[in-house]
Design a protein around this motif. Structure first.
Motif, PDB file in Angstrom:
ATOM      1  N   ILE A   6       1.434  -0.676   0.358  1.00 51.15           N
ATOM      2  CA  ILE A   6       0.500  -0.500   0.089  1.00 51.15           C
ATOM      3  C   ILE A   6       0.912   1.381  -0.061  1.00 51.15           C
ATOM      4  O   ILE A   6       1.303   1.063   1.143  1.00 51.15           O
ATOM      5  CB  ILE A   6      -1.060  -0.274   1.226  1.00 51.15           C
ATOM      6  CG1 ILE A   6      -1.888  -1.197   1.176  1.00 51.15           C
ATOM      7  CG2 ILE A   6      -1.822   1.094   1.732  1.00 51.15           C
ATOM      8  CD1 ILE A   6      -2.836  -1.210   2.248  1.00 51.15           C
ATOM      9  N   ARG A   8       1.350   4.310   0.415  1.00 49.38           N
ATOM     10  CA  ARG A   8       1.366   5.715   1.865  1.00 49.38           C
ATOM     11  C   ARG A   8       2.009   5.275   3.015  1.00 49.38           C
ATOM     12  O   ARG A   8       3.450   5.777   2.786  1.00 49.38           O
ATOM     13  CB  ARG A   8      -0.090   5.455   2.356  1.00 49.38           C
ATOM     14  CG  ARG A   8      -1.490   5.538   1.658  1.00 49.38           C
ATOM     15  CD  ARG A   8      -2.359   5.616   2.417  1.00 49.38           C
ATOM     16  NE  ARG A   8      -2.517   4.849   2.921  1.00 49.38           N
ATOM     17  CZ  ARG A   8      -4.058   4.287   3.744  1.00 49.38           C
ATOM     18  NH1 ARG A   8      -4.813   5.444   2.487  1.00 49.38           N
ATOM     19  NH2 ARG A   8      -4.649   4.020   4.554  1.00 49.38           N
ATOM     20  N   TYR A  77       2.984  -1.271   4.236  1.00 48.39           N
ATOM     21  CA  TYR A  77       2.410   0.092   4.243  1.00 48.39           C
ATOM     22  C   TYR A  77       4.088   2.018   4.161  1.00 48.39           C
ATOM     23  O   TYR A  77       4.759   1.063   4.591  1.00 48.39           O
ATOM     24  CB  TYR A  77       1.959   1.117   5.172  1.00 48.39           C
ATOM     25  CG  TYR A  77       0.382  -0.011   5.049  1.00 48.39           C
ATOM     26  CD1 TYR A  77      -0.472   0.853   5.199  1.00 48.39           C
ATOM     27  CD2 TYR A  77       0.215  -1.104   6.111  1.00 48.39           C
ATOM     28  CE1 TYR A  77      -2.404  -0.102   5.578  1.00 48.39           C
ATOM     29  CE2 TYR A  77      -1.129  -1.705   5.988  1.00 48.39           C
ATOM     30  CZ  TYR A  77      -1.983  -1.300   6.129  1.00 48.39           C
ATOM     31  OH  TYR A  77      -3.271  -1.388   5.940  1.00 48.39           O
ATOM     32  N   SER A  79       5.198   5.410   4.003  1.00 46.17           N
ATOM     33  CA  SER A  79       5.197   6.574   4.849  1.00 46.17           C
ATOM     34  C   SER A  79       5.961   7.504   4.091  1.00 46.17           C
ATOM     35  O   SER A  79       5.313   8.179   4.496  1.00 46.17           O
ATOM     36  CB  SER A  79       5.361   6.120   6.593  1.00 46.17           C
ATOM     37  OG  SER A  79       4.721   4.935   6.969  1.00 46.17           O
ATOM     38  N   THR A  85       1.645  10.012   7.545  1.00 44.51           N
ATOM     39  CA  THR A  85       0.985   9.718   6.547  1.00 44.51           C
ATOM     40  C   THR A  85       1.221   8.215   7.247  1.00 44.51           C
ATOM     41  O   THR A  85       0.741   7.249   7.321  1.00 44.51           O
ATOM     42  CB  THR A  85       1.983   8.923   5.111  1.00 44.51           C
ATOM     43  OG1 THR A  85       2.047  10.653   5.173  1.00 44.51           O
ATOM     44  CG2 THR A  85       2.265   8.208   4.063  1.00 44.51           C
ATOM     45  N   THR A  88      -1.416   7.518   9.738  1.00 47.25           N
ATOM     46  CA  THR A  88      -2.567   7.495   8.977  1.00 47.25           C
ATOM     47  C   THR A  88      -2.364   5.825   8.444  1.00 47.25           C
ATOM     48  O   THR A  88      -3.819   4.690   8.561  1.00 47.25           O
ATOM     49  CB  THR A  88      -3.007   8.003   7.801  1.00 47.25           C
ATOM     50  OG1 THR A  88      -2.963   9.651   8.311  1.00 47.25           O
ATOM     51  CG2 THR A  88      -3.725   7.943   6.672  1.00 47.25           C
ATOM     52  N   ASN A  89      -0.825   5.581   8.077  1.00 48.59           N
ATOM     53  CA  ASN A  89      -0.709   3.749   7.895  1.00 48.59           C
ATOM     54  C   ASN A  89      -1.083   2.896   8.660  1.00 48.59           C
ATOM     55  O   ASN A  89      -1.717   1.825   8.500  1.00 48.59           O
ATOM     56  CB  ASN A  89       0.015   3.671   7.110  1.00 48.59           C
ATOM     57  CG  ASN A  89       0.608   4.051   5.693  1.00 48.59           C
ATOM     58  OD1 ASN A  89      -0.308   4.066   5.150  1.00 48.59           O
ATOM     59  ND2 ASN A  89       1.899   4.853   5.224  1.00 48.59           N
ATOM     60  N   GLN A  91      -3.720   3.552  11.476  1.00 45.09           N
ATOM     61  CA  GLN A  91      -4.929   3.732  11.676  1.00 45.09           C
ATOM     62  C   GLN A  91      -6.065   2.940  11.075  1.00 45.09           C
ATOM     63  O   GLN A  91      -6.588   2.114  11.166  1.00 45.09           O
ATOM     64  CB  GLN A  91      -5.755   5.142  11.627  1.00 45.09           C
ATOM     65  CG  GLN A  91      -5.347   6.242  12.978  1.00 45.09           C
ATOM     66  CD  GLN A  91      -5.226   7.172  12.420  1.00 45.09           C
ATOM     67  OE1 GLN A  91      -5.661   7.665  11.380  1.00 45.09           O
ATOM     68  NE2 GLN A  91      -5.223   8.048  13.863  1.00 45.09           N
ATOM     69  N   ASP A  92      -5.077   2.558   9.192  1.00 41.05           N
ATOM     70  CA  ASP A  92      -5.427   1.945   8.605  1.00 41.05           C
ATOM     71  C   ASP A  92      -5.510   0.105   8.626  1.00 41.05           C
ATOM     72  O   ASP A  92      -6.173  -0.118   8.438  1.00 41.05           O
ATOM     73  CB  ASP A  92      -4.842   2.494   6.960  1.00 41.05           C
ATOM     74  CG  ASP A  92      -5.615   2.008   5.484  1.00 41.05           C
ATOM     75  OD1 ASP A  92      -6.744   1.231   5.588  1.00 41.05           O
ATOM     76  OD2 ASP A  92      -4.677   1.524   4.496  1.00 41.05           O
ATOM     77  N   ALA A  93      -4.260  -0.210   9.051  1.00 45.99           N
ATOM     78  CA  ALA A  93      -4.388  -1.331   9.261  1.00 45.99           C
ATOM     79  C   ALA A  93      -5.009  -2.021  10.922  1.00 45.99           C
ATOM     80  O   ALA A  93      -5.664  -3.044  10.676  1.00 45.99           O
ATOM     81  CB  ALA A  93      -2.333  -1.545   9.918  1.00 45.99           C
ATOM     82  N   ALA A  95      -7.805  -0.241  11.335  1.00 48.93           N
ATOM     83  CA  ALA A  95      -9.264  -0.685  10.881  1.00 48.93           C
ATOM     84  C   ALA A  95      -9.445  -1.799  10.087  1.00 48.93           C
ATOM     85  O   ALA A  95     -10.382  -2.491  10.338  1.00 48.93           O
ATOM     86  CB  ALA A  95      -9.565   0.475  10.464  1.00 48.93           C
ATOM     87  N   LYS A  96      -8.002  -2.196   9.658  1.00 50.55           N
ATOM     88  CA  LYS A  96      -7.897  -3.498   8.651  1.00 50.55           C
ATOM     89  C   LYS A  96      -8.375  -4.689  10.206  1.00 50.55           C
ATOM     90  O   LYS A  96      -8.389  -6.059   9.288  1.00 50.55           O
ATOM     91  CB  LYS A  96      -7.545  -3.600   7.954  1.00 50.55           C
ATOM     92  CG  LYS A  96      -7.810  -2.059   6.809  1.00 50.55           C
ATOM     93  CD  LYS A  96      -6.956  -3.102   5.357  1.00 50.55           C
ATOM     94  CE  LYS A  96      -7.270  -1.754   3.889  1.00 50.55           C
ATOM     95  NZ  LYS A  96      -6.188  -1.415   3.349  1.00 50.55           N
TER      96      LYS A  96
END
Length: 334
Positions: A6, A8, A77, A79, A85, A88-89, A91-93, A95-96
Motif C-alpha cells: 500500500i 502511503r 505500508y 510512509s 502518513t 494514517t497507515n 490507523q488503516d492497518a 481498522a483492517k
C-alpha cells in the motif's frame, strides 16, 4: 515478495555461527519457537519509512517471505518519510484488524503515537530498526549501529593515513539525527576519526534519502572544503549521489568514501576501490526475525525484548568471503 504493498527480556544476539542458519532456506523456525502453527492465517502489517530505499524493500521482503512460509500473510505500508502518513497507515492497518504490526518508524520520536494506537486496539507491535522514544512494544530488532560505524570508520581512517597527506579531514552525510540509529552511527564513526586524529569539517542530514539530495550535499562540501579527502555516507543508495558529485569535481583519485548498508553495486565498488567499504546491516534478517517475534507471541511464548542482528563491515580484505552472505541478507537476492 510482499503479498501486497500500500503506497502511503534478555537480548538475543544473532552470532556469526547462527548467521548461516538464518540465511538458509529453513530460516530457524523449528529452533526458534514451538508451535509456529499459530502463525497460520495471521495477517501482519509492515509500516516502513519509504520503499524508495533498497534497505526497506529488503526488510519488507524478509517479512513477507517468512510470513508466507508459515501460512501467514503481510501487507506493506509506505510512509514516504512522513510522520502523518505513518500514523494514517497505522490507523488503516488497525481498522483492517491485522493480527500484528511491524514498525520501522520515520524517526524515533514518531513511533510512540503508532504504539499508542496499536495498544488501544490490543495489537502487538515489533519495532524493526530505528527505535522509539517511548511506548510499549513486543520486541525491538536492531543492530549495533555505533559499533558498525566505528568499524567502517577504522577502515576509512587507515586508508586516509595510508594516503600520506599531512592533514586529513572528513565530511559526513548522515541519516536523520532525530533517529537513535543516526545518532549512534555518527558517534561511532566520529570515535574512529577522533582516535585517528582526523577532523570533521562538514555534516549534512538527509531528508529525502535520495542520490540527488546527497549529490547536492557533497557538491557543496567539496566547494566549501576543497581540502576534504574523506567522506562517510550513512546509507546505501545516496552513496551513488556522493560518488557522482566527487566525479563531477574530478576528485575521485583523492577522495576516500565509506558507506553504510549496501546495494549489489557496492561489491564491485569495494573490489575496485571506488569505496573503501561499507558497514552492511542485514535487513532481510530484520524482516524474518521481526515476523518470528510476532509468531512466538501468537504461540503463547515471550520473544526476546531486544534482538540484535550483526553488522558486517565489508572492505577489500574480506569482500570475496562476505559477498555470498550479504547477497542474501543485505541485498535480498536469492
Amino acid at each position: 515478495m510482499t503479498d501486497d504493498i500500500i503506497i502511503r527480556a534478555k537480548p538475543r544476539l544473532i552470532t556469526r555461527r547462527t548467521l548461516g542458519k538464518l540465511a538458509a532456506p529453513t530460516v530457524f523456525a523449528a529452533a526458534m519457537a514451538p508451535g509456529l502453527a499459530f502463525a497460520k492465517g495471521k495477517r501482519l502489517a509492515y509500516i516502513t519509512p519509504g520503499l524508495d530505499l533498497p534497505y526497506w524493500r529488503t526488510l519488507s521482503n524478509g517479512i513477507a517471505d517468512e510470513a508466507k512460509k508459515h501460512g501467514a500473510s503481510s501487507v506493506t505500508y509506505d510512509s514516504h518519510n512522513s510522520a502523518q502518513t505513518q500514523l494514517t497507515n497505522a490507523q488503516d492497518a488497525i481498522a483492517k484488524n491485522v493480527d500484528g504490526i511491524i514498525l520501522s518508524p520515520t524517526d524515533t520520536s514518531t513511533a510512540p503515537s503508532v504504539l499508542a494506537a496499536a495498544a488501544r486496539a490490543r495489537i502487538p507491535v515489533v519495532i524493526a530498526d530505528i527505535g522509539t522514544s517511548g511506548g510499549e512494544y513486543l520486541s525491538f530488532v536492531i543492530s549495533d549501529n555505533r559499533k558498525g560505524a566505528y568499524g567502517i570508520g577504522k577502515v576509512l581512517a587507515a586508508e586516509l593515513k595510508a594516503s600520506g597527506r599531512k592533514h586529513n579531514t572528513v565530511g559526513l552525510v548522515t541519516i536523520s539525527l532525530a533517529r537513535q540509529n543516526g545518532k549512534d552511527r555518527t558517534a561511532g564513526f566520529m570515535q574512529a576519526m577522533d582516535e585517528a586524529g582526523i577532523k570533521r569539517v562538514a555534516l549534512s542530514q538527509m531528508q529525502t534519502y535520495t542520490a540527488d539530495e546527497t549529490f547536492k550535499f557533497v557538491q557543496d562540501m567539496l566547494t566549501a572544503h576543497p581540502e576534504m579527502d574523506g567522506l562517510f555516507v550513512e546509507t546505501d543508495e545516496p552513496t551513488i549521489g556522493a560518488l557522482r558529485a566527487i566525479r563531477a569535481a574530478h576528485r575521485q583519485k583523492t577522495m576516500k568514501v565509506a558507506a553504510f548498508d549496501g546495494i549489489p553495486e557496492f561489491i564491485k565498488m569495494i573490489e575496485d576501490g571506488t569505496i573503501v567499504g561499507s558497514g552492511m546491516q542485514q535487513p532481510y534478517l530484520f524482516g524474518t526475525e521481526s515476523a518470528n517475534a510476532l509468531f512466538q507471541h501468537f504461540a503463547g511464548t515471550t520473544p526476546p525484548k531486544r534482538i540484535e542482528i550483526p553488522i558486517i563491515v565489508v572492505d577489500k580484505s574480506n569482500v570475496a568471503k562476505e559477498a555470498p552472505i550479504v547477497r542474501k541478507t543485505t541485498f535480498g537476492l536469492s
